[in-house]
Design an enzyme around this catalytic site. Structure first.
Site, short mmCIF file in Angstrom:
data_model
loop_
_atom_site.label_atom_id
_atom_site.label_comp_id
_atom_site.label_asym_id
_atom_site.label_seq_id
_atom_site.Cartn_x
_atom_site.Cartn_y
_atom_site.Cartn_z
N ASN A 1 5.91 -35.62 10.81
CA ASN A 1 5.46 -34.48 11.61
C ASN A 1 6.38 -33.27 11.47
O ASN A 1 5.94 -32.12 11.62
CB ASN A 1 5.30 -34.87 13.07
CG ASN A 1 4.02 -35.63 13.31
OD1 ASN A 1 3.10 -35.62 12.49
ND2 ASN A 1 3.94 -36.33 14.43
N GLU B 1 6.42 -45.30 11.43
CA GLU B 1 7.76 -44.74 11.35
C GLU B 1 8.65 -45.46 12.37
O GLU B 1 8.34 -45.48 13.56
CB GLU B 1 7.74 -43.24 11.67
CG GLU B 1 7.31 -42.37 10.50
CD GLU B 1 7.45 -40.89 10.82
OE1 GLU B 1 7.98 -40.16 9.98
OE2 GLU B 1 7.01 -40.47 11.91
N SER C 1 5.71 -38.91 19.18
CA SER C 1 5.52 -38.31 17.86
C SER C 1 6.59 -37.27 17.54
O SER C 1 6.78 -36.93 16.37
CB SER C 1 4.15 -37.63 17.79
OG SER C 1 3.11 -38.54 18.04
N HIS D 1 6.69 -45.11 15.86
CA HIS D 1 5.67 -44.05 15.79
C HIS D 1 4.47 -44.54 14.99
O HIS D 1 4.49 -44.56 13.77
CB HIS D 1 6.27 -42.78 15.16
CG HIS D 1 5.29 -41.66 15.06
ND1 HIS D 1 5.36 -40.69 14.09
CD2 HIS D 1 4.19 -41.36 15.82
CE1 HIS D 1 4.36 -39.84 14.24
NE2 HIS D 1 3.64 -40.22 15.28
#
Length: 692
Positions: free
Chosen positions: A475, A437, A404, A425
């Site tokens: 993130n 992702e 992540s 991801h």
């Protein structure tokens, strides 16, 4: 070549729409249909007409690119009315799909046949509009009030079999060629002496939409299209048909002019644009039939489930037999849940489980085409896994990490083949969440990127390309706007104030509710990882650490920011407020809901602009899609970048300047925001200039 053709054989006229790829009802098609109906009306040799679509489907609906532009006559309502008013019977022969305007055309026909496998629906509310060519008036007359309201507000298509059952369609085709089935039905109708049967002549159903309206207001909170569509349906219940049509059109036009329509259309086009990347042009993906998964925890099991649901062979590697057995049980439960939701048959469940191997050795991956690592978020652990994958897997296999946050370039250097390494991801639960992702490292080969996008398509995911940085697109931005929320709590707002304000903005959950759902240990581990590189002026949410050390990890322990002991939705807890109070220093103040929203969104947009400027996200629309599919951003607002354009960059920069008066370390305007404002440009302009 005209997109609409007309021919007659044995008294049956066939009107064919052939406008690849989806037979969209653009101006040329509408004009062609109008002309064909006029020709049929005047043709003494034709007694009945069959309207069908060429290619793989009937009609795919309106041309969305025309929305918001001056209408070119004939409009779709005019064409549908002309079909319905035809003095000779018209049969719609439907195959593939009939959605939106395509179904409205079929509703204007006098008889309808659908082939097995066809999907029929009125999904306009997902685009912020309503069926504007008679759909809200004709559908209730055919299927009844409740079924029509559900079709239009729920926007889910029905099968051909269901359409026959509810009266939307008259006959189910017997398979084979739609043209032959349409002609056969037309021949039967001629033999019966059937004439025109206008839907408008069917009496409007009786009843009220009060309950449906209340349900729509709750289910689609903040959205206007669904409730407005119900108002359009209601308009046809107690007034003449033509007046109902006029009110439908009036309401349609009001929706066309709403910001929500613009946001939903932007979301629609952005989701299709994310896969259009110059690096993928002319590049073929590698073979993909056997997938390995390393780690059988929640994420690994979810990834394996997603691959099995897509028909792939899966080998999952765990550290020992007990862990492997537990992973298999978790995957089995995931598949059971899919059966209960109607997403999977019992037979498919058995087939999927037969395609799964849970093992303890990497040698079982020797013939796998791709492996996805989903182990603990620790760089040394992941590098060890990739060294073993490098030794075990065949040349040309793709090595992917589900990290992540971590540096994929560093992970790739743990192998002898960095060109084969990429980030995938997934978002938890991986077999349900749509976002993926695709993180392209410095040395990732183009065909490896193409393979990742091909995998996403097969898994039914929405893929977004991202560059390498801490947190990638989603993130990284999350860490910034979450910090803005934490700062407000340190300065006087309660976590509950923040959550309420952001739910009012349109998020399904506030950030502290989300933390409870994910687990407060996740945030704690991230803060610990970043502690060594923290700036002296960074402000730490020590109240979050206190919750972690108190064992309040969120829903999984029954307490986090909220107390879940008696209410599954969570109740506010005075103990949390005490811990927050202990973490505060200096003077405190109140924050209005509006200021909470302004600070949260300014932080989100500012960091997103940095991510675009650095090339981590290629285009602003990539950020929008990430947040629509992975972070619960309200779809009707189009995504944070579209929202920022609608608000005005001047307003957002003014907010950042104001907030910087008390914290000029955190609130630093993104250079891209400043440049766009100075140049009079928008994020939408960047999307347009970065198409290729």
């Amino acid at each position: 070549m005209t997109p609409v053709t007309y021919s007659v054989t044995d008294g049956i006229a066939v009107i064919t729409v052939d406008n690849p790829p989806v037979n969209a009802l653009g101006h040329a098609v509408r004009a062609g249909l109008s002309e064909a109906i006029a020709t049929f009306t005047a043709d003494a040799d034709a007694q009945i007409a069959v309207l069908r679509g060429g290619g793989k489907l009937f009609l795919g609906g309106a041309d969305i690119s025309e929305f918001g532009k001056p209408l070119q006559e004939p409009g779709l309502p005019t064409v549908v009315n002309e079909i319905e008013a035809c003095p000779k019977p018209v049969v719609a022969a439907i195959h593939g799909v009939a959605l939106g305007g395509g179904l409205e055309v079929a509703l204007g026909c006098h008889y309808r046949l659908a082939m097995p496998g066809t999907k029929l629906g009125l999904p306009e509310t997902t685009l912020g509009i309503l069926p504007g060519a008679g759909g809200t008036q004709r559908a209730p007359r055919l299927v009844g009030l409740d079924a029509a309201a559900e079709m239009i507000t729920g926007a889910k298509p029905v099968t051909a079999e269901k359409a026959v059952e509810i009266g939307l369609v008259d006959r189910l085709g017997d398979g084979g060629d739609v043209a032959a089935a349409g002609r056969a039905y037309a021949g039967d109708l001629l033999a019966e002496g059937a004439g025109p049967r206008p839907t408008r002549d069917i009496p409007a159903p009786e009843g009220t939409l009060a309950q449906k309206r209340a349900e729509a207001e709750w289910k689609f909170k903040g959205q206007v299209a669904q409730v407005t569509a119900l108002d359009a349906i209601a308009a046809g219940l107690d007034r003449p048909f033509d007046e109902g049509l006029a009110e439908e059109r009036r309401l349609f036009q009001t929706l066309i002019e709403t910001p929500q329509r613009a946001g939903l259309i932007h979301a629609f086009f952005s989701e299709r644009a994310v896969t259009k990347l110059p690096e993928l042009k002319g590049v073929s993906p590698r073979n993909l039939s056997h997938v390995g998964v390393i780690g059988g925890g929640t994420m690994g099991a979810g990834i394996a489930t997603s691959a099995l649901l897509a028909g792939l062979v899966v080998t999952l590697v765990e550290r020992d037999e007990a862990a492997a057995g537990k992973a298999r049980e978790t995957i089995g439960r995931n598949l059971d849940a899919a059966v209960k939701r109607g997403k999977l048959t019992d037979e498919r469940r058995q087939t999927s489980l037969a395609s799964l191997a849970t093992v303890t050795g990497y040698d079982a991956l020797a013939e796998a085409d791709l492996a996805i690592e989903a182990v603990f978020e620790d760089m040394e652990v992941k590098k060890g896994v990739f060294a073993r994958l490098d030794a075990a897997m065949k040349p040309g296999a793709v090595l992917a990490t589900n990290t992540s946050y971590l540096d994929i370039n560093e992970i790739a250097r743990a192998t002898s083949r960095p060109a084969d390494v990429i980030g995938l991801h997934f978002f938890s639960p991986a077999h349900i969440m749509k976002l993926l992702e695709i993180v392209v490292a410095d040395d990732t080969a183009p065909e490896v990127t193409a393979t990742a996008f091909a995998l996403a398509k097969r898994l039914g995911k929405t893929p977004v390309r991202a560059g390498v940085c801490d947190g990638f697109i989603g993130n990284r931005i999350l860490s910034h706007y979450r910090a803005a929320a934490d700062h407000m709590v340190l300065d006087g707002a309660s976590p509950y104030d923040v959550d309420r304000a952001l739910v009012a903005f349109g998020f399904a959950m506030g950030p502290y509710q989300v933390s409870d759902l994910a687990g407060l240990d996740i945030g704690y581990a991230t803060r610990e990882r970043k502690a060594a590189t923290a700036h002296p002026r960074d402000r730490s949410p020590t109240f979050a650490d206190a919750l972690y050390h108190a064992g309040r990890l969120g829903q999984k322990t029954g307490k986090g920011y909220y107390d879940y002991s008696e209410d599954r939705r969570g109740a506010q807890d005075p103990e949390v407020l005490d811990l927050v109070a202990e973490a505060r220093a200096g003077s405190q103040r109140r924050f209005t809901p509006e200021e909470i929203q302004r600070r949260y969104m300014a932080a989100m947009v500012n960091e997103a602009a940095q991510v675009v400027d650095e090339g981590i996200a290629r285009r602003p629309l990539d950020v929008d899609v990430v947040f629509l599919h992975g972070y619960g951003f309200p779809r009707h607002l189009g995504g944070p970048m579209h929202w920022a354009d609608a608000q005005g960059h001047d307003r957002i920069l003014a907010d950042i300047t104001e907030f910087a008066k008390t914290d000029d370390h955190f609130w630093q305007p993104a250079p891209l925001l400043q440049r766009l404002l100075a140049e009079g440009r928008s994020f939408a302009d960047l999307n347009a200039t970065r198409k290729d």
